[in-house]
Scaffold this motif. Structure first.
Motif, PDB file in Angstrom:
ATOM      1  N   PHE A 104     -13.718   0.022  -7.287  1.00 32.37           N
ATOM      2  CA  PHE A 104     -12.810   1.163  -7.367  1.00 32.37           C
ATOM      3  C   PHE A 104     -11.573   0.789  -8.166  1.00 32.37           C
ATOM      4  O   PHE A 104     -10.949  -0.244  -7.910  1.00 32.37           O
ATOM      5  N   CYS A 133      -5.200   9.631  -5.010  1.00 25.67           N
ATOM      6  CA  CYS A 133      -5.064   9.139  -6.381  1.00 25.67           C
ATOM      7  C   CYS A 133      -6.175   9.732  -7.235  1.00 25.67           C
ATOM      8  O   CYS A 133      -6.019   9.882  -8.454  1.00 25.67           O
ATOM      9  N   PHE A 147       1.425   5.611   0.851  1.00 24.87           N
ATOM     10  CA  PHE A 147       1.382   6.416   2.080  1.00 24.87           C
ATOM     11  C   PHE A 147       0.082   7.206   2.233  1.00 24.87           C
ATOM     12  O   PHE A 147      -0.302   7.562   3.341  1.00 24.87           O
ATOM     13  N   ASN A 148      -0.589   7.505   1.107  1.00 30.92           N
ATOM     14  CA  ASN A 148      -1.648   8.522   1.175  1.00 30.92           C
ATOM     15  C   ASN A 148      -2.976   7.985   1.693  1.00 30.92           C
ATOM     16  O   ASN A 148      -3.819   8.762   2.136  1.00 30.92           O
ATOM     17  N   SER A 190       0.817  -1.218   0.000  1.00 31.87           N
ATOM     18  CA  SER A 190       0.000   0.000   0.000  1.00 31.87           C
ATOM     19  C   SER A 190       0.851   1.269   0.000  1.00 31.87           C
ATOM     20  O   SER A 190       2.043   1.248   0.305  1.00 31.87           O
ATOM     21  N   GLU A 232       1.155  12.852 -13.543  1.00 27.81           N
ATOM     22  CA  GLU A 232       0.596  13.002 -12.196  1.00 27.81           C
ATOM     23  C   GLU A 232       1.677  13.592 -11.285  1.00 27.81           C
ATOM     24  O   GLU A 232       2.678  12.939 -10.991  1.00 27.81           O
ATOM     25  N   LEU A 284      -2.978   2.232  -9.509  1.00 27.82           N
ATOM     26  CA  LEU A 284      -1.831   3.127  -9.698  1.00 27.82           C
ATOM     27  C   LEU A 284      -2.281   4.581  -9.858  1.00 27.82           C
ATOM     28  O   LEU A 284      -3.389   4.942  -9.489  1.00 27.82           O
ATOM     29  N   THR A 293      -0.889  -0.973  -4.562  1.00 31.08           N
ATOM     30  CA  THR A 293      -1.381   0.393  -4.725  1.00 31.08           C
ATOM     31  C   THR A 293      -0.210   1.348  -4.616  1.00 31.08           C
ATOM     32  O   THR A 293       0.550   1.292  -3.647  1.00 31.08           O
ATOM     33  N   GLY A 294      -0.057   2.220  -5.588  1.00 31.16           N
ATOM     34  CA  GLY A 294       1.032   3.193  -5.550  1.00 31.16           C
ATOM     35  C   GLY A 294       1.223   3.820  -6.915  1.00 31.16           C
ATOM     36  O   GLY A 294       0.281   3.879  -7.723  1.00 31.16           O
ATOM     37  N   SER A 295       2.443   4.260  -7.175  1.00 30.07           N
ATOM     38  CA  SER A 295       2.705   4.990  -8.415  1.00 30.07           C
ATOM     39  C   SER A 295       2.696   4.052  -9.627  1.00 30.07           C
ATOM     40  O   SER A 295       2.924   2.839  -9.500  1.00 30.07           O
ATOM     41  N   LYS A 350       2.305  -5.221   3.257  1.00 32.03           N
ATOM     42  CA  LYS A 350       3.505  -4.380   3.300  1.00 32.03           C
ATOM     43  C   LYS A 350       3.069  -2.930   3.106  1.00 32.03           C
ATOM     44  O   LYS A 350       2.800  -2.470   2.001  1.00 32.03           O
ATOM     45  N   GLU A 363       6.700   2.524   3.567  1.00 33.08           N
ATOM     46  CA  GLU A 363       7.731   2.735   4.589  1.00 33.08           C
ATOM     47  C   GLU A 363       7.557   4.098   5.263  1.00 33.08           C
ATOM     48  O   GLU A 363       8.143   4.362   6.303  1.00 33.08           O
TER      49      GLU A 363
END
Ligand code: NAD
Length: 494
Positions: A450, A284, A147-148, A145, A381, A251, A227-229, A171, A174
């Protein structure tokens, strides 16, 4: 802070490790957690496999009971967990609480779902035969996952995966390990009340990409929800696909709103400001592009410049604050660099200046940028509160602009014209996973699936039938006759 850690049951886990956790509010260290040793990953995955062998045979409604208890524990700890989201991710108080509410909502959804993992019954062409579909658990589900949404994204995946019969290995980013520890401690309370769940049903691993990679590469982890960039997805997606695992990729987005001549501008202004500057532009689904009909452009931009000037920026815990800090200084630098690129392409920037909110935090005014065209930087983005404004003349032109970016997450139109609204959500309209009418692009409810298309990765989580992504489909044909007819009339007499 110490009281908060005690209330959430993480006083020990949040101190004494080598991974430093900084609050975006003022840059102060708020904890030190222990990273997971990469050498421990095979053992952790084996534990999840062991848990799977037990959990897959627990009836789904009973699995739902665990998630129901988790929802109860989250309700009891909502204020504390919300406060920790604010401290660790920098969200304003109501958004920190809103994120926990989202966890509660998905638990409620998943409890109902645990009695609705339906398959079809299918008419067989052969006499005395019945065909049906059954849905079975898959095995351990990794959740990587960002941070946001430090806790909600895990719960979207975990609540579904658990009722579907899968153990979960999480996970977190960080940058936000404390909220992950707290969520697991709350889950632990539900486990204790549940009684007989297997060891290793829900595990947490800490660290950066190398820890994520152990999950991504393991054939013992059939589902990897990441989930992330888009940058991360480009690495993770092919690795999971190469071993025929099932990736669920959530993403980056580059979400737009079209404002048509008939739009209710009062509503549009409120929707724009919330979706462009809420969470300091770090959703996102944040609104990043405004495509406005030339006839209303001047009025709308004037109203937005005024609204932006009234925003209270600063400590997210303070009453009335609407814009908190960016996650870190690097993020603010990226915003400043993007604004420079926009200026170089003829953009007129309103706002976008660094703010002395709380010393040590990366505070910056949200920026409104009038662009002559949708140039390079607009198509990327930048994870910060920048809203690019462009004009249009015909709806076809507006929809083409909306779709002409690599990302495909969320989109919307403000119009009172039925034809325009329907065109926007039609097959020839928005190419995004989410397309709204007279609502901004952010702040989705958990009831709908989603996710988004193109560079957003194509994954679906949360509501509707997203649960199918966490199960394997089996087609069963049952012959209750005394004959053995073959399909398609084939004869094979021996
Ligand atoms: P990020 O890509 O830097 O990190 C996300 C997670 O991926 C972290 O846990 C990180 O450790 C892990 N990771 C990074 N590289 C990896 C690798 N090679 N192997 C395995 N794991 C790896 O993203 P971020 O900065 O934390 O979050 C912001 C981004 O997330 C934005 O692009 C945003 O749009 C996106 N996002 C998307 C959604 C969605 O549902 N579509 C939701 C939230 C955030």
């Amino acid at each position: 802070m110490t009281d908060l850690f005690h209330a959430l049951g993480i006083a020990d886990a949040a101190t004494g490790g080598s991974l430093s956790v900084l609050s975006p509010i003022d840059g102060a260290e708020i904890g030190r957690v222990r990273p997971t040793d990469p050498a421990a990953m095979p053992g952790l995955i084996a534990r999840a496999q062991e848990a799977f062998r037990h959990w897959r045979e627990v009836p789904a409604p009973r699995r739902g009971e665990l998630v129901r208890l988790f929802g109860e524990e989250l309700r009891a700890a909502k204020a504390e967990l919300g406060a920790l989201v604010t401290l660790e991710a920098g969200k304003i108080t109501s958004e920190g609480l809103g994120e926990v509410q989202e966890m509660i909502d998905i638990c409620d959804f998943a409890v109902g779902l645990s009695r609705q993992l339906y398959g079809l019954t299918i008419a067989s062409e052969r006499p005395g035969h019945r065909m049906m579909e059954t849905w079975h658990p898959m095995g351990p589900c990794a959740v990587i996952s960002a941070f946001n949404f430090p806790v909600a994204v895990w719960s979207w995946n975990a609540a579904l995966a658990l009722v579907c019969g899968n153990p979960v290995i999480w996970k977190p980013s960080e940058k936000t390990p404390l909220t992950a520890l707290a969520s697991m401690a709350i889950f632990g309370r539900a486990l204790a009340r549940f009684g007989d769940a297997p060891e290793g049903l829900a595990q947490l691993v800490m660290g950066g990409p190398e820890i994520g990679e152990a999950l991504v590469l393991s054939p013992e982890v059939p589902i990897v929800s990441a989930t992330g960039s888009t940058r991360m997805g480009r690495i993770v997606g092919p690795k999971v696909a190469a071993r025929f695992g099932r990736p669920i990729l959530e993403l980056g987005g580059n979400n737009a709103m079209i404002v048509a001549p008939s739009a209710d501008l009062d509503m549009a202004v409120r929707a724009i400001v919330f979706s462009a500057v809420g969470t300091a532009g770090q959703r996102c689904t944040s609104l990043r592009r405004l495509i406005v009909h030339h006839s209303v452009r001047e009025e709308l931009v004037g109203r937005l410049v005024k609204a932006y000037a009234s925003l209270k920026i600063g400590d997210p815990r303070a009453d009335g604050t609407l814009v908190g800090p960016l996650i870190d200084a690097a993020s603010r630098d990226r915003m400043v660099a993007a604004l420079d690129r926009a200026r170089a392409k003829g953009g007129t920037v309103h706002g976008g200046k660094p703010v002395e909110g709380v010393p040590g935090g990366a505070y910056i005014q949200p920026a409104l940028v009038e662009m002559p065209a949708q140039t390079g930087v607009v198509c990327e983005e930048t994870f910060a509160p920048i809203l690019y404004v462009m004009g249009y003349e015909t709806l076809d032109e507006a929809i083409a602009l909306q779709n002409a970016v690599p990302q495909g997450l969320s989109s919307c139109i403000f119009t009172l014209n039925l034809r325009e609204a329907e065109a926007f959500v039609s097959a020839a309209g928005s190419d995004c996973g989410i397309a709204n009418v007279n609502i901004g692009p952010s702040g989705a409810e958990i009831g709908g699936a989603f996710g988004g298309e193109k560079d957003t990765g194509g994954g679906r989580e949360s509501g509707s039938d997203a649960w199918r992504g966490y199960m394997r489909r089996q087609t069963n044909t049952i012959n209750w006759s005394a004959a053995l007819p073959l399909a398609q009339g084939v004869r094979f007499d021996i």
